[in-house]
Scaffold this motif. Sequence first.
Motif, PDB file in Angstrom:
ATOM      1  N   ARG A   1       0.374 -12.854   1.604  1.00  0.00           N
ATOM      2  CA  ARG A   1       0.884 -12.034   2.708  1.00  0.00           C
ATOM      3  C   ARG A   1      -0.244 -11.716   3.692  1.00  0.00           C
ATOM      4  O   ARG A   1      -1.385 -11.508   3.302  1.00  0.00           O
ATOM      5  CB  ARG A   1       1.506 -10.756   2.155  1.00  0.00           C
TER       6      ARG A   1
ATOM      7  N   TYR B   1       0.929  -6.635   1.506  1.00  0.00           N
ATOM      8  CA  TYR B   1       0.502  -6.311   2.861  1.00  0.00           C
ATOM      9  C   TYR B   1      -0.574  -5.223   2.801  1.00  0.00           C
ATOM     10  O   TYR B   1      -0.621  -4.430   1.868  1.00  0.00           O
ATOM     11  CB  TYR B   1       1.685  -5.831   3.702  1.00  0.00           C
TER      12      TYR B   1
ATOM     13  N   GLU C   1       4.459 -13.750   5.641  1.00  0.00           N
ATOM     14  CA  GLU C   1       4.325 -14.207   4.258  1.00  0.00           C
ATOM     15  C   GLU C   1       4.957 -15.582   4.106  1.00  0.00           C
ATOM     16  O   GLU C   1       5.856 -15.969   4.848  1.00  0.00           O
ATOM     17  CB  GLU C   1       4.985 -13.228   3.287  1.00  0.00           C
TER      18      GLU C   1
END
Length: 150
Positions: A27, A47, A62
């Motif tokens: 991510r 994140y 992502e």
Amino acid sequence: MSNFIPEKLSVQYRTGITITEPVIPRRYTLTHSDLTGDLFLNIGIDYAWDKINPMRDEVLGEWKQRGNSLFYCVYLSIDQGQYNQNISAKRNEIFRRELPLALTAIRYGDRFFFNAYPHLDQAPLIINFMSAYPQFAKQENWGTFQSITS
């Protein structure tokens, strides 16, 4: 659109991520400084919520898989946590104008990963414009990293 300047990009790999592994979960959190124009890319299993400010002008992305195919999914918060249609309209315009720069920065920042998996340059880019207003809440296919960065 602003021009991408590699020297203005800072990249940080977070715990559990290397320059080439893993593909999923992988991510991306891209933030920036309005004052300096510097870009900050955090690549992690999750994140980088700790890097997000109340302006909510980050680009989150992502890698996802459907069947045997990979695609890159982007999430943009159009409403900034507020519900003002004029502000959302302006933010939508800015995100659309600056998104090619953001995608270029992400591609460049994780270039060693793309070098290890060159087929990902042809993976679809699915952009999610998240908003309470139907005219801004959209999911769009923006091509591929190759089409954006070439």
